[in-house]
Design an enzyme around this catalytic site. Sequence first.
Site, PDB file in Angstrom:
ATOM      1  N   HIS A 232       0.846  -1.193   0.000  1.00 41.97           N
ATOM      2  CA  HIS A 232       0.000   0.000   0.000  1.00 41.97           C
ATOM      3  C   HIS A 232       0.886   1.250   0.000  1.00 41.97           C
ATOM      4  O   HIS A 232       1.280   1.740   1.065  1.00 41.97           O
ATOM      5  CB  HIS A 232      -0.895   0.018   1.234  1.00 41.97           C
ATOM      6  CG  HIS A 232      -1.825  -1.153   1.331  1.00 41.97           C
ATOM      7  ND1 HIS A 232      -1.391  -2.408   1.676  1.00 41.97           N
ATOM      8  CD2 HIS A 232      -3.165  -1.251   1.116  1.00 41.97           C
ATOM      9  CE1 HIS A 232      -2.425  -3.239   1.682  1.00 41.97           C
ATOM     10  NE2 HIS A 232      -3.505  -2.566   1.343  1.00 41.97           N
TER      11      HIS A 232
ATOM     12  N   GLU B 158     -17.561  -4.172  24.673  1.00 38.91           N
ATOM     13  CA  GLU B 158     -16.725  -5.371  24.809  1.00 38.91           C
ATOM     14  C   GLU B 158     -15.502  -5.347  23.882  1.00 38.91           C
ATOM     15  O   GLU B 158     -14.391  -5.703  24.299  1.00 38.91           O
ATOM     16  CB  GLU B 158     -17.549  -6.633  24.517  1.00 38.91           C
ATOM     17  CG  GLU B 158     -18.684  -6.890  25.493  1.00 38.91           C
ATOM     18  CD  GLU B 158     -19.976  -6.203  25.106  1.00 38.91           C
ATOM     19  OE1 GLU B 158     -21.000  -6.443  25.783  1.00 38.91           O
ATOM     20  OE2 GLU B 158     -19.980  -5.433  24.118  1.00 38.91           O
TER      21      GLU B 158
ATOM     22  N   LEU C 211      -8.362  -2.719  11.229  1.00 32.89           N
ATOM     23  CA  LEU C 211      -8.483  -1.277  11.414  1.00 32.89           C
ATOM     24  C   LEU C 211      -9.239  -0.914  12.690  1.00 32.89           C
ATOM     25  O   LEU C 211     -10.191  -1.571  13.083  1.00 32.89           O
ATOM     26  CB  LEU C 211      -9.159  -0.656  10.193  1.00 32.89           C
ATOM     27  CG  LEU C 211      -8.316  -0.727   8.914  1.00 32.89           C
ATOM     28  CD1 LEU C 211      -9.095  -0.195   7.716  1.00 32.89           C
ATOM     29  CD2 LEU C 211      -7.019   0.048   9.080  1.00 32.89           C
TER      30      LEU C 211
ATOM     31  N   HIS D 286     -28.267 -15.340  25.268  1.00 30.20           N
ATOM     32  CA  HIS D 286     -27.244 -15.160  26.286  1.00 30.20           C
ATOM     33  C   HIS D 286     -26.521 -16.460  26.649  1.00 30.20           C
ATOM     34  O   HIS D 286     -25.589 -16.440  27.461  1.00 30.20           O
ATOM     35  CB  HIS D 286     -27.865 -14.567  27.559  1.00 30.20           C
ATOM     36  CG  HIS D 286     -28.145 -13.098  27.466  1.00 30.20           C
ATOM     37  ND1 HIS D 286     -28.898 -12.549  26.461  1.00 30.20           N
ATOM     38  CD2 HIS D 286     -27.751 -12.053  28.248  1.00 30.20           C
ATOM     39  CE1 HIS D 286     -28.978 -11.232  26.634  1.00 30.20           C
ATOM     40  NE2 HIS D 286     -28.284 -10.905  27.705  1.00 30.20           N
TER      41      HIS D 286
ATOM     42  N   HIS E 202      -4.088   3.098  -3.553  1.00 33.09           N
ATOM     43  CA  HIS E 202      -4.295   2.653  -2.167  1.00 33.09           C
ATOM     44  C   HIS E 202      -3.576   1.342  -1.881  1.00 33.09           C
ATOM     45  O   HIS E 202      -2.795   1.251  -0.935  1.00 33.09           O
ATOM     46  CB  HIS E 202      -5.787   2.489  -1.872  1.00 33.09           C
ATOM     47  CG  HIS E 202      -6.069   1.910  -0.514  1.00 33.09           C
ATOM     48  ND1 HIS E 202      -6.197   2.683   0.614  1.00 33.09           N
ATOM     49  CD2 HIS E 202      -6.222   0.625  -0.107  1.00 33.09           C
ATOM     50  CE1 HIS E 202      -6.418   1.899   1.660  1.00 33.09           C
ATOM     51  NE2 HIS E 202      -6.444   0.644   1.245  1.00 33.09           N
TER      52      HIS E 202
ATOM     53  N   SER F 234     -22.333  -8.844  37.889  1.00 32.50           N
ATOM     54  CA  SER F 234     -22.586 -10.183  37.373  1.00 32.50           C
ATOM     55  C   SER F 234     -21.289 -10.957  37.136  1.00 32.50           C
ATOM     56  O   SER F 234     -21.210 -12.153  37.405  1.00 32.50           O
ATOM     57  CB  SER F 234     -23.372 -10.108  36.057  1.00 32.50           C
ATOM     58  OG  SER F 234     -24.661  -9.574  36.266  1.00 32.50           O
TER      59      SER F 234
END
Length: 678
Positions: free
Chosen positions: A29, A417, A119, A479, A264, A388
């Site tokens: 690149h 997360e 990224l 869950h 690019h 929890s």
Amino acid sequence: MSEPISRRELANAVRFLAIDAVEKAKSGHPGAPMGMADIAEVLWRDHLKHNPANPAWGDRDRFVLSNGHASMLLYALLHLTGYDLPLSELKNFRQLGSKTAGHPEVGHTPGVETTTGPLGQGLANAVGMALAEKLLAQQFNRPGFPVVDHRTWVFLGDGCLMEGISHEACSLAGVWGLDKLVCFYDDNGISIDGHVEGWFRDDTVARFRAYGWNVIGPLNGHNSRAIEEAIATARQGNGQPTLIVCRTTIGWGAPHKAGSHDVHGAPLGADESAATRSALGWPYGAFEVPEAIRQAWDGRTAGAAAEAGWNDLFARYRASFPELAGEYERRMAGGLPSDWADIRRRLVDRASDRQGAIATRKSSQNCLDLLVERVPELLGGSADLTGSNLTAGKTSRAWHNTPPEEVPNYLSYGVREFGMAAIINGVALHRGLVPYAGTFAVFSDYARNAIRMSALMQQRVVHVLTHDSIGLGEDGPTHQPIEHAASLRLIPGLDLWRPCDELETAVAWTLALERQDGPSALMLSRQNLPQYSAMAGKADDIRRGGYILAEGDGPLQAVIIATGSEVALAMQAQAELKAQGVAVRVVSMPCTQRFDRQPVAWKKQVLPSDVCRIAIEAGHPDLWHKYVGLDGEVLGIASFGASGPAAALYEHFGLTAGHLVQTVLRTIASSGGNDGDF
């Protein structure tokens, strides 16, 4: 008298090293290195505090190339400033065994601070590095002794800002006031598919100001004076991280391809490379850099002086604060406290004395009560699930309610997360702190690529993943993790622990902290579990990842392999089979990866090849065929879960002691042994 070397000439040295390396490799690149070379020249020659002769100097500035596809920009900078990256390595760009991989890799190339390419994650790593610097400065600096005093600089592009992780990490950076974090946004308007205005129209300036950042620009990213002024403003520090928005032209200098996606991710080609040399007045051959320009780039003398000045400061610091100095050196070296053996013994003793049923998430918190108190480098946290995950110990001090005179050691990451997992990678990369962070096991999917990156980079981080099975009950299939344990076990270098009780949990924690070559994940139960390994006194065996928990009476007829909550089912089944005169061994295997690293003799002792095997785990069954062989059986769940009380779910999915007994008897009757071996 020769003419002074211009900044543009210095930047062109970077441009053409990138052009030539990509051209020789026929891969890479060149566009971003060509576009960001002017920014890099100002930063690296005038502001970056580093010593090429000692890339591990603790108080160096950290530089992160978040847009890691622009790797030749970084390699050119490292080469020119004097790191151990000779020209031969640039000529070997992207080739097998070279130090110049397609994307920068920490530990592989001197001077590379983190592995980038996915990224946005480099940006999040940088937030973790800046966070670590701030916390360590609070803990170790004293008036007149700023022994922790460095900045984190980041190059990033449109792709980094399009990835959602940039929102998670940058929002937190604003909350935490990381004013030594300075990011340069390469605002060139181009990504692989072309002009980004068709899919990326965010008001980036307004977005980052809303995060609480100091935003400078947009400015001309090819104007050295404007870049210099922006950096000077950023260095003043106002309690905010800084984003410098630099309008650049991708492939700057290429007469026919600049400003287009054609430059690019592909070589310029021989004709365009020659045209660019002509356009920029660079009359030198491939990989040729004039000696005067090399000397102007060489950062070794300034780097040695900077580190020598810090060494003098630290020597005076040691004389005034010997205990603090020793603690700083220990933590930056990655060693555990000098009384670690006593800490580990106390953890094991406490766990061995545990009686009654207790959830392993609570067992983990019991461990943290001691660990957080005695291991000061621990930095905990949770993605809005502290109550929890039970990731806060008795002496944990949360950032948002810790008084200024104390140093926080616990972070509420909010519902982020992915950002959390990438940030703690940056904390670990910085060194001086050992991070752990929690969420539900099912949400490890959100964080998975950052967990993978911690394994790829061999960083000591601990992921606490609670609510590990259908045993969480009524929250239902959204869950309830099914494939997650099996999936995480596939990540090379990640040790996944699924303990059955407090002793196995304690051993998992000690090994996670002792481990220097990779991350660990603890999958912990919501429901209460009986204590089995503690009563058997198996601490040393647990360290092997798989061991004989309970032996059968008489000639061995079968082996049951179990993990976590299903160890209790295995023990119940063994008792029922014993009443029928069937001798069965129960093997607890809390960490398959660690068991796999054991000597063959141990594995054969635990899993003899002449006896049939049955495995049980409340998760996807496929991995366990590796251990039971073609003649063995696996009780697991190959579908999604359901909403209902935990006991009803175990009955519904056939994960009961009774069903296990029937499976063992059927397997014994149909098998003369086991075809597996090690």
